[in-house]
Motif scaffolding. Structure first.
Motif, PDB file in Angstrom:
ATOM      1  N   THR A   1       1.282  -0.992   0.242  1.00  0.00           N
ATOM      2  CA  THR A   1       0.423   0.501  -0.112  1.00  0.00           C
ATOM      3  C   THR A   1       0.429   1.932  -0.133  1.00  0.00           C
ATOM      4  OG1 THR A   1      -1.577  -1.346   1.086  1.00  0.00           O
ATOM      5  CG2 THR A   1      -1.885   1.583   1.178  1.00  0.00           C
ATOM      6  N   SER A   2       1.563   1.124   0.262  1.00  0.00           N
ATOM      7  CA  SER A   2       2.814   2.216   0.516  1.00  0.00           C
ATOM      8  C   SER A   2       3.774   2.683  -0.565  1.00  0.00           C
ATOM      9  CB  SER A   2       3.998   2.045   2.229  1.00  0.00           C
ATOM     10  OG  SER A   2       5.071   1.453   1.314  1.00  0.00           O
ATOM     11  N   GLY A   3       3.685   1.321  -1.919  1.00  0.00           N
ATOM     12  CA  GLY A   3       4.029   2.105  -2.810  1.00  0.00           C
ATOM     13  C   GLY A   3       5.657   2.129  -2.979  1.00  0.00           C
ATOM     14  N   GLN A   4       6.246   2.263  -3.428  1.00  0.00           N
ATOM     15  CA  GLN A   4       7.851   1.998  -3.970  1.00  0.00           C
ATOM     16  C   GLN A   4       8.620   3.543  -3.666  1.00  0.00           C
ATOM     17  OE1 GLN A   4       9.264  -0.284  -6.314  1.00  0.00           O
ATOM     18  NE2 GLN A   4       7.499  -0.731  -7.668  1.00  0.00           N
ATOM     19  N   LEU A   5       8.265   4.727  -2.592  1.00  0.00           N
ATOM     20  CA  LEU A   5       8.660   5.514  -2.368  1.00  0.00           C
ATOM     21  C   LEU A   5      10.305   5.269  -2.201  1.00  0.00           C
ATOM     22  CD1 LEU A   5       8.430   8.276  -2.978  1.00  0.00           C
ATOM     23  CD2 LEU A   5       7.575   8.766  -1.346  1.00  0.00           C
ATOM     24  N   PHE A   6      10.355   4.109  -1.019  1.00  0.00           N
ATOM     25  CA  PHE A   6      11.294   4.547  -0.477  1.00  0.00           C
ATOM     26  C   PHE A   6      12.390   3.730  -1.621  1.00  0.00           C
ATOM     27  CE2 PHE A   6      15.382   2.951   2.114  1.00  0.00           C
ATOM     28  CZ  PHE A   6      15.283   3.909   3.277  1.00  0.00           C
TER      29      PHE A   6
ATOM     30  N   HIS B   1      19.919   5.563   2.309  1.00  0.00           N
ATOM     31  CA  HIS B   1      19.481   4.840   3.435  1.00  0.00           C
ATOM     32  C   HIS B   1      19.133   3.472   3.146  1.00  0.00           C
ATOM     33  CE1 HIS B   1      18.812   8.564   4.866  1.00  0.00           C
ATOM     34  NE2 HIS B   1      18.420   9.259   3.922  1.00  0.00           N
ATOM     35  N   ASP B   2      19.960   2.182   4.051  1.00  0.00           N
ATOM     36  CA  ASP B   2      19.750   0.992   3.494  1.00  0.00           C
ATOM     37  C   ASP B   2      18.173   0.794   3.066  1.00  0.00           C
ATOM     38  OD1 ASP B   2      20.635  -1.620   2.145  1.00  0.00           O
ATOM     39  OD2 ASP B   2      20.807  -1.787   4.296  1.00  0.00           O
ATOM     40  N   THR B   3      17.861   0.903   4.309  1.00  0.00           N
ATOM     41  CA  THR B   3      15.920   0.245   4.219  1.00  0.00           C
ATOM     42  C   THR B   3      15.912   1.564   5.400  1.00  0.00           C
ATOM     43  OG1 THR B   3      16.122  -0.851   6.496  1.00  0.00           O
ATOM     44  CG2 THR B   3      17.229  -2.326   4.403  1.00  0.00           C
ATOM     45  N   ALA B   4      14.320   1.255   5.203  1.00  0.00           N
ATOM     46  CA  ALA B   4      13.491   2.105   5.862  1.00  0.00           C
ATOM     47  C   ALA B   4      13.745   1.931   7.026  1.00  0.00           C
ATOM     48  CB  ALA B   4      11.978   2.414   5.526  1.00  0.00           C
ATOM     49  N   THR B   5      13.496   0.461   7.639  1.00  0.00           N
ATOM     50  CA  THR B   5      13.665   0.417   8.981  1.00  0.00           C
ATOM     51  C   THR B   5      15.204  -0.103   9.255  1.00  0.00           C
ATOM     52  OG1 THR B   5      12.454  -1.795   8.770  1.00  0.00           O
ATOM     53  CG2 THR B   5      13.410  -2.085  10.803  1.00  0.00           C
ATOM     54  N   GLY B   6      16.401  -0.011   9.010  1.00  0.00           N
ATOM     55  CA  GLY B   6      17.324   0.565   9.361  1.00  0.00           C
ATOM     56  C   GLY B   6      17.467   2.348   9.879  1.00  0.00           C
ATOM     57  N   LEU B   7      16.992   2.260   8.652  1.00  0.00           N
ATOM     58  CA  LEU B   7      16.446   3.611   9.802  1.00  0.00           C
ATOM     59  C   LEU B   7      15.715   4.275  10.476  1.00  0.00           C
ATOM     60  CD1 LEU B   7      17.113   7.548   8.567  1.00  0.00           C
ATOM     61  CD2 LEU B   7      15.036   7.168   6.850  1.00  0.00           C
ATOM     62  N   VAL B   8      14.819   4.325  10.259  1.00  0.00           N
ATOM     63  CA  VAL B   8      14.258   4.862  11.806  1.00  0.00           C
ATOM     64  C   VAL B   8      14.953   3.677  12.939  1.00  0.00           C
ATOM     65  CG1 VAL B   8      12.165   3.883  13.193  1.00  0.00           C
ATOM     66  CG2 VAL B   8      11.738   3.878  10.460  1.00  0.00           C
TER      67      VAL B   8
END
Length: 167
Positions: free
Chosen positions: A94-99, A107-114
């Motif tokens: 649902t969030s799409g491929q924006l990241f 930024h490697d992964t959104a989870t890593g960034l957070v």
């Protein structure tokens, strides 16, 4: 069995991943139970191994229902873990491929960034070390349009509320 699959799919879509965080971190669950045979990160799995044009989620190569596969205990998943992962995959989709398209180059992964750089303080996503309000920061970062900044904030907040970590 078809009714159960439909019910599981509907439940997974309706339940916010953050509400399931107390049971399991969906990112960690994927990495522990799925990454050994599939892509290392759930986002890569959703975008590379699932058919983006199909609803409900189906495997790109097999054409099989992801919900049905998880429901049968694929990966030795419990029913609760299957529900968590299905909701997680749906949220990623649902969030799409924006990241992937705008952020992953730095930024490697959104989870890593957070996990490394962001924190929820009083319900506001904030730079862990800078104290910067991330909603404001995203309006001038990464060449995001206003709607993309809003969408990315939602993705990062979803991750921040679903990742079990000690702050």
């Amino acid at each position: 069995m078809h009714g159960l699959t439909a019910a599981l799919s509907a439940l997974a879509i309706l339940i916010a991943p953050g509400a399931l965080a107390s049971e399991a971190d969906p990112h960690q669950l994927y990495e522990n139970k799925c990454a050994g045979c599939h892509s290392p990160h759930a986002g890569d799995f959703v975008w590379l191994e699932l058919d983006a044009g199909q609803e409900p989620l189906v495997g790109r190569n097999s054409g099989g229902s992801v919900a049905a596969l998880l429901e049968r205990g694929h990966g030795r998943l419990t029913p609760a873990e299957a529900t968590i992962l299905l909701a997680h995959f749906q949220a990623i989709r649902t969030s799409g491929q924006l990241f992937r398209t705008k952020c992953r180059m730095c930024h490697d992964t959104a989870t890593g960034l957070v996990s490394r750089a962001l924190i929820l303080r009083d319900g506001t996503l904030t730079g862990r070390y800078t104290g910067r309000d991330i909603a404001q920061f995203l309006t001038v970062h990464g060449r995001l349009t206003p709607s993309e900044a809003e969408q990315m904030l939602g993705v990062l907040e979803r991750i921040a509320t679903s990742v079990d970590r000690i702050d």
